[in-house]
Structure formats: C-alpha cells, structure tokens
Design a protein around this motif. Sequence first.
Motif, PDB file in Angstrom:
ATOM      1  N   LYS A 170       0.839  -1.201   0.000  1.00 33.42           N
ATOM      2  CA  LYS A 170       0.000   0.000   0.000  1.00 33.42           C
ATOM      3  C   LYS A 170       0.876   1.255   0.000  1.00 33.42           C
ATOM      4  N   ILE A 171       1.942   1.210   0.802  1.00 33.69           N
ATOM      5  CA  ILE A 171       2.851   2.360   0.869  1.00 33.69           C
ATOM      6  C   ILE A 171       3.503   2.596  -0.490  1.00 33.69           C
ATOM      7  N   HIS A 172       3.931   1.515  -1.134  1.00 37.04           N
ATOM      8  CA  HIS A 172       4.538   1.652  -2.468  1.00 37.04           C
ATOM      9  C   HIS A 172       3.543   2.225  -3.466  1.00 37.04           C
ATOM     10  N   ASN A 173       2.295   1.782  -3.390  1.00 34.86           N
ATOM     11  CA  ASN A 173       1.278   2.271  -4.325  1.00 34.86           C
ATOM     12  C   ASN A 173       1.028   3.770  -4.166  1.00 34.86           C
ATOM     13  N   ILE A 174       1.220   4.278  -2.938  1.00 42.78           N
ATOM     14  CA  ILE A 174       1.006   5.700  -2.677  1.00 42.78           C
ATOM     15  C   ILE A 174       2.239   6.524  -3.038  1.00 42.78           C
ATOM     16  N   PHE A 175       3.428   6.045  -2.652  1.00 46.58           N
ATOM     17  CA  PHE A 175       4.650   6.835  -2.804  1.00 46.58           C
ATOM     18  C   PHE A 175       5.446   6.500  -4.059  1.00 46.58           C
ATOM     19  N   GLY A 176       5.184   5.321  -4.666  1.00 48.81           N
ATOM     20  CA  GLY A 176       5.881   4.963  -5.887  1.00 48.81           C
ATOM     21  C   GLY A 176       7.289   4.452  -5.660  1.00 48.81           C
ATOM     22  N   ALA A 177       8.059   4.453  -6.747  1.00 43.91           N
ATOM     23  CA  ALA A 177       9.393   3.866  -6.718  1.00 43.91           C
ATOM     24  C   ALA A 177      10.347   4.605  -5.789  1.00 43.91           C
ATOM     25  N   GLU A 178      10.042   5.876  -5.505  1.00 43.65           N
ATOM     26  CA  GLU A 178      10.917   6.678  -4.643  1.00 43.65           C
ATOM     27  C   GLU A 178      10.492   6.604  -3.179  1.00 43.65           C
ATOM     28  N   ALA A 179       9.738   5.577  -2.810  1.00 44.57           N
ATOM     29  CA  ALA A 179       9.160   5.500  -1.470  1.00 44.57           C
ATOM     30  C   ALA A 179      10.203   5.576  -0.369  1.00 44.57           C
ATOM     31  N   ILE A 198      10.352   8.503   2.382  1.00 44.23           N
ATOM     32  CA  ILE A 198      10.133   8.187   3.794  1.00 44.23           C
ATOM     33  C   ILE A 198      11.314   8.664   4.632  1.00 44.23           C
ATOM     34  N   LYS A 199      12.522   8.496   4.114  1.00 44.73           N
ATOM     35  CA  LYS A 199      13.693   8.960   4.852  1.00 44.73           C
ATOM     36  C   LYS A 199      13.702  10.483   4.968  1.00 44.73           C
ATOM     37  N   GLU A 200      13.215  11.169   3.926  1.00 44.35           N
ATOM     38  CA  GLU A 200      13.138  12.629   3.973  1.00 44.35           C
ATOM     39  C   GLU A 200      12.084  13.091   4.981  1.00 44.35           C
ATOM     40  N   ASN A 201      10.954  12.386   5.015  1.00 43.40           N
ATOM     41  CA  ASN A 201       9.874  12.748   5.943  1.00 43.40           C
ATOM     42  C   ASN A 201       9.110  11.497   6.346  1.00 43.40           C
ATOM     43  N   PRO A 202       9.588  10.783   7.359  1.00 47.87           N
ATOM     44  CA  PRO A 202       8.902   9.549   7.769  1.00 47.87           C
ATOM     45  C   PRO A 202       7.481   9.793   8.252  1.00 47.87           C
ATOM     46  N   TYR A 203       7.184  11.026   8.682  1.00 51.43           N
ATOM     47  CA  TYR A 203       5.845  11.313   9.200  1.00 51.43           C
ATOM     48  C   TYR A 203       4.794  11.388   8.091  1.00 51.43           C
ATOM     49  N   SER A 204       5.256  11.459   6.847  1.00 52.10           N
ATOM     50  CA  SER A 204       4.298  11.429   5.738  1.00 52.10           C
ATOM     51  C   SER A 204       3.552  10.096   5.704  1.00 52.10           C
ATOM     52  N   LEU A 205       4.149   9.045   6.276  1.00 57.59           N
ATOM     53  CA  LEU A 205       3.459   7.749   6.352  1.00 57.59           C
ATOM     54  C   LEU A 205       2.190   7.865   7.182  1.00 57.59           C
ATOM     55  N   ALA A 206       2.312   8.522   8.341  1.00 54.49           N
ATOM     56  CA  ALA A 206       1.154   8.648   9.236  1.00 54.49           C
ATOM     57  C   ALA A 206       0.064   9.502   8.610  1.00 54.49           C
ATOM     58  N   ASN A 207       0.459  10.470   7.791  1.00 56.36           N
ATOM     59  CA  ASN A 207      -0.520  11.365   7.171  1.00 56.36           C
ATOM     60  C   ASN A 207      -1.191  10.770   5.946  1.00 56.36           C
ATOM     61  N   SER A 208      -0.560   9.760   5.331  1.00 56.78           N
ATOM     62  CA  SER A 208      -1.025   9.304   4.021  1.00 56.78           C
ATOM     63  C   SER A 208      -1.502   7.866   3.960  1.00 56.78           C
ATOM     64  N   VAL A 209      -1.130   7.026   4.935  1.00 59.02           N
ATOM     65  CA  VAL A 209      -1.371   5.588   4.799  1.00 59.02           C
ATOM     66  C   VAL A 209      -2.210   5.069   5.961  1.00 59.02           C
ATOM     67  N   ASP A 210      -3.366   4.490   5.648  1.00 59.56           N
ATOM     68  CA  ASP A 210      -4.172   3.830   6.675  1.00 59.56           C
ATOM     69  C   ASP A 210      -3.382   2.667   7.250  1.00 59.56           C
ATOM     70  N   ARG A 220       3.084   6.770  15.967  1.00 61.56           N
ATOM     71  CA  ARG A 220       4.101   6.077  16.764  1.00 61.56           C
ATOM     72  C   ARG A 220       5.047   5.275  15.864  1.00 61.56           C
ATOM     73  N   VAL A 221       4.491   4.607  14.856  1.00 61.56           N
ATOM     74  CA  VAL A 221       5.332   3.835  13.931  1.00 61.56           C
ATOM     75  C   VAL A 221       6.227   4.778  13.142  1.00 61.56           C
ATOM     76  N   ALA A 222       5.641   5.849  12.614  1.00 63.76           N
ATOM     77  CA  ALA A 222       6.427   6.829  11.852  1.00 63.76           C
ATOM     78  C   ALA A 222       7.515   7.441  12.739  1.00 63.76           C
ATOM     79  N   ASP A 223       7.180   7.682  13.986  1.00 65.83           N
ATOM     80  CA  ASP A 223       8.142   8.270  14.923  1.00 65.83           C
ATOM     81  C   ASP A 223       9.302   7.317  15.191  1.00 65.83           C
ATOM     82  N   SER A 224       8.999   6.026  15.242  1.00 67.92           N
ATOM     83  CA  SER A 224      10.042   5.024  15.442  1.00 67.92           C
ATOM     84  C   SER A 224      11.010   5.017  14.259  1.00 67.92           C
ATOM     85  N   ILE A 225      10.467   5.108  13.049  1.00 71.69           N
ATOM     86  CA  ILE A 225      11.322   5.160  11.859  1.00 71.69           C
ATOM     87  C   ILE A 225      12.165   6.431  11.884  1.00 71.69           C
TER      88      ILE A 225
END
Length: 749
Positions: free
Chosen positions: A164-173, A177-189, A194-199
């Motif tokens: 699902k994450i790949h489908n949203i962010f594409g090949a540059e996922a 994510i490394k540039e902004n791991p918190y984008s995961l929490a904002n974009s992915v059900d 907490r998970v994004a913060d751990s990353i």
Amino acid sequence: MSRIVINAVIDNIVYSNPDNGYVVCEVDSKEEGQFCAVGYMPGISEGENAELTGVWVTHPEYGEQFKVELYKTVMPSDEQAMIKYLGSGIIKGVREATAKKLVDAFGAEVFNIIAAEPERLAELKGISKDKADMISKSFNEQRAVQNIIMFLQQYGISANLAVKIHNIFGAEAVRKIKENPYSLANSVDGISFRVADSIASSIGLPKNSPMRIRCGIIYLLRDAAYTNGHMYMPKTMLTEHVAYELSVDDTEVYNALSELIASRDILMDRVDGADVCYLYGNYHDEKYIARRLSSMVAYEGKYRMSEDESEREIDDFEAEEGIKLAPRQRDAVISALSGGCMVLTGGPGTGKTTTINTIIRLMEKLRLNIALTAPTGRAAKRMNQITGREAKTIHRLLCAQMSGRTHIFGCNEEHPLNADVIILDEASMVDTPLMASLLRAIKHGGRVIFAGDSDQLPSVGPGNVLHDIIESGKVPVIKLTRVFRQSTESLIIMNAHRINRGSMPELADRTKDFFFMRRRTPESAVNTVLELYRERLPKTYKINPVSDIQVLTPMKKGITGTVELNRALQNSINPHRGGRLEYKFGQTVFREGDKVMQTRNNYDMEYTANDSEKGRGIYNGDMGIIDSIHADDKYMVITFDDDKTVEYPFTSLDELDLAYAITVHKSQGSEFPYVIIPVCSYIPMLMSRNLFYTAITRAKSMVILVGSEKTVINMTNNNSYTKRFTGLSERLIELSAEMEAETHETAEV
C-alpha cells in the motif's frame, strides 16, 4: 511457535496476487529440501535467492507449508538462475529467449545495466529503444517494491501494508520516507504516528525536529477527534499535551503551531472565551453546519404551510386514517410542514414512527420529493421497514466514493440532491464531517428533519451534532415523552425509560421480555452467555441463534469483550470440523457459516442482489454470513444484509470482524430480535447510563442481562459523560443573534 530462518531458492511461483503481493511458491533449500512457502512476498521471482523468516503451519487441504512473515532477497548470481529470474514474466517485455540474450550479452553486469543503462539494451537485435526503456522501468519498479518491503520490515510493517505504501509513494518511497517519515502517518491507513516516529528516530531525526512536532500536533488533534470526539482542543491544553507526549519544550510547540496556522493546516478561533485549535476541515465543517441550519430555519420558501393550514391537513388525515395524534406528535407534524428544519426526538414507544409516517404521507400529498436516509445500512433497512419506502445510507444517498483516504461525494453544492425534503433517522450517530456533507447536498429551499434519540450515545466520529443542535435552542425541537399504552406492555421499553430517568430497571419480573441472570464472576457470565446463545434460547423460542440473537458488550478487550466473546461463541456454535473450510487472518479465524461485520466503508466492493442486480458498496456496520471460502483463489463468498452476495477478497479481510458479539457503539441504528448483554465490571468511562440505555433499546423481542446487579446499579446511576470540545451550539446562537440584528436593522430602515 517460534520463528525460523530458511535460506532458499525460489523454484516455481504457483500463485501470485498482483494487488497485494500474496504468493504461493515452491522453494528449494539445502536445510529443508523442497517445500511450499506462502505469504506476502511482493516482487519475488523465480530464480531469486531468498532468506525466509516464518513458521511451519498445516493447511487443512494442502498439508504442511512454510508461512513467511519476513523475507529478504538477493539477486541471482549464476547464469541459469539469472535467466530464470529475468524470464519468469515478472519483468515486462522479457521472456526466456530475451532473458538468455541479455545474460549472454552482459553476464554478471546484466542487472546493473538494465537498471541504470537501458540504452545499452537497445544495442541488441530485437530490442528497440522503447522496449529497452520498458524493461528498465519494470525492473526498477520490482526492485523498488522489494526495497521498500525490506526497509519497512525492520520496523514491524507487514509486506501487505508495504505494498500500500509503495502504491502511494511509488518507486521513490524509501527516499521520500527517509526525507519525511511522518508522511506515512498522514497518508497511509494502518500507519500510526508512533510507527512513523520510530522510523524517524532510527534514521537520526532529532526529537525536537520541527517536522516531528508539526506532525505530532496534527496527530494529537486528529486522535482527539476520532478517539474522544473533540472538534478542537484549547490552545494551552494542546501545547501542554504535545510537549508532554513528544518530550519537547513549550516554545518549540508554539513555533510549530504558528507554522501550521500560517500554512492553514490548523485554524485558531475563540470558543467559550478561550483560544482553541481546530483541524482545518473540522473548523469549516462546523461553521458550515451552523450557517446552513440557521438559513434553513429562517427561510420561508415554497411548500411551507402556515400553522392553520397544517392543522387542517392533520385533521383531514386523522379522519381518513381513523387515528388520533397526541398533542406533541401533532406539534411535530406542524413544525415539519411549516418550517425548514426541525428535530424530532424521543425514547422507545413514544410514537416517533407514527409521527414520521404521518409527516411523510402529508408531504407526499403536497407532491414533495422525499429522501429517507440513515447513517448505517441496518438503520436504513429498519427505516425502510417502518415506512414502507426506500431508505438509503447517507453515503449511498450522496453517491460516495473513496479517493485515497478521503470521501468524495457525487452530490454536493454544485450537484445537489433532487429531494425537497430529507428525513434523517438515527441522527445522533452522525458526526460533524458527514453532517456537513449531507447539508451541502440539500438544494436551496430544501428542508431537513432530524429524527433520533438524543439520550443515546453520540457519534463515534468528531462532534456531538444532534446534542448541540438541541442545546442551542435555535432549531425547533419536539421531544416525545408520552409512552403509549401498548408500549407499556413491554418491559424492555419501560425499563429503558426507567434507566434513562436514573431509576433501577425491574429485574425480578420474569414474565415478560426483560430478564436478569445473576452471575458472580465474569467467567461464569461468559459460560451463561454461551449456553443461552447455543442452547436455551434456540430451543425455547425455536429461533436461529446466528440470525436472531446478538450479544452486545461495551468493550473490545477482556474476557467479556468482543474479541474473546467472538472466539468463544464461534468455537461454541461453529467449531473447527472436517469439511468446513476456514482461513486465518492475523489472530482471527474465519469459517464457513460465521457471522461477520464490515468495519469500514468500502465503496468499490461489488455485490450481486436478487440473483442479478449488480451494485457497489459494502458499508461500516453491514452484517453477513460466510457462505464459502475459496483458499486457492483467495476470496470468500459472504451474503450481507439485503441479500447482497459478495466475493470478498482476502486482501480486504482487515475490514471484517466476527460479529457474534459486537460493541454497543457498533450496534447503534440496529435492532435485533434477542439481545444478550454481559453486565460485568468495565472501565469507568464505559459504565455509563447512555451506553446502557443504548444497549437495551437495541432489542425488539427480548433482553437478557447476565452478570452483576452492582454493575446494573452503577451504570444506571452514572449519568456523567466525557464532555466533547465542540463549538456548534455556540455558533448557532451567535448566528441567530446576528440574523435577528440584521432583521431589526432592516425593519428600522
């Protein structure tokens, strides 16, 4: 069952689901020999070397298999394995002959050349520049999927979710994510803050990073909305909460908050004399509801009757139908016919159904186009049954679709509903965003009637819309309080009203439809619930337990929570046995014959009704029975409410729960013939009168309480509830005052 690690070569892909990466494959390893591996392994291909982490399981039909939980792959290094990998069909434009040509030409460097120098592929006979680009793009996409899976697995994120994450962010996922791991929490059900913060922590982002604090503020506001129903948080409270949760200074929070306000992700306002912080969408939804309701109350357009005209219409209707409305019922009908907006509320047995049916009949007589709607499928079905007219869920009425994580409604201000009148039942269940969407779809001059029981639980989502509308005093409200004589014969109805008044229900009367069975411990209460469900009620009343009995409980966790009760009820009524297929998803086992519930709206799910009618949409709260399970093809057939048959893919099983027992919150808007309620010790916030009252009023024919009399007393006496931070009531009062002032100024002019 401990995990083991096996190094193996992927020999043959037996089955692969491109949507979610679920794979069944034959593998070969030095340690284990040849065996079958199953699991979510997106992008894996024949010929690859893989490190598989998982457990051995026994499939009821296919025997021993290795269930893969984590995996890593290494590109093949010998020529035959490279040819097998490239020619497996996983890379677009490459089959075995082309694969051999590539390996012969480039040898061990073939993968690097495909990835980074596709123009060199075009040097080979039969490969055009376009084909070379296609091969390179497909190869890089496959590696990107595997890279993101292997990157995310170290943080406990499943391969299914990684897809699902790949489908949203594409090949540059990975880079994004490394540039902004918190984008995961904002974009992915399924990805929490907490998970994004751990990353973020693992890649070295400091805890006082402005990016982290901004995301933390949004997360805590969103959590307050969807966990506690708050529309806003006071600024000082939010600042303290964020500083504490993130272990940062107040000053850093203020700076991040200022940035969010400047970017309009958050809006500041004053409510009850305090500075408060809203999420942008919640703020505008609340303001819109107040503005639209105020204008509907004030509007005097066509089809509005005077009180005298309404009285005459009611007199004629009573004469024709041979009925006599009670004074408050009559007031409600007059208010509906003469105004643009009203609330009809009242407990069970007070005549809401008769009142609504009278309103519908008289409005139809005026040739008004009426739309009936309710928040859930079961509530809409019940509305259909009591009115004899079609009723739709709000989402279906508004032609809802999903776009990412957002609802897109086909009916809105630009494309309003054709209806002159909207009658919304179970209005207490509707949260602020959904109410705003409904009001946006009502055409200019249209009117709305809110029906519901204001003493039931508020919406699960943010806001307390019906309560705030009533509390404002700026929308006409008719509350029916008289319990009609025929309803006094029901102890369910009489006890519901007792509980609502704070009086103890009658527990000793065993002659009617309300029973209490005292049990000293939660364990003995559960045993009694199982006995009632499996044997006593079905034998005594000749009923089907799965379709006619519903167990309701306040919570999910604990021995009397839905998780444990569902497991116990399933094993009691539908145990594992030969010939009946089952499928394990996470910690839940689904079996043929199980009762299940949809837990979120799925607008794309296709169904067939009445053998031929096709449609889309299975909604939160829809209940059904698993007819058959097809493990090879990864789907099960479920018949939902209204005989909707769905081929339900295993990829969507995170949207499905067992439903022998459901929470009281999930039961809102529904009615069940027989209801069993375990009444044991619960956490204080669940020991409330309105929750108890809501549970009791879900039963049509019988209620059985099983447990402690002390719990019944505590829940009946506890009329406290957690106040929600909402501004709708205050906004309605302010708008009404402004409109009155404008009218006064106009009159003076």
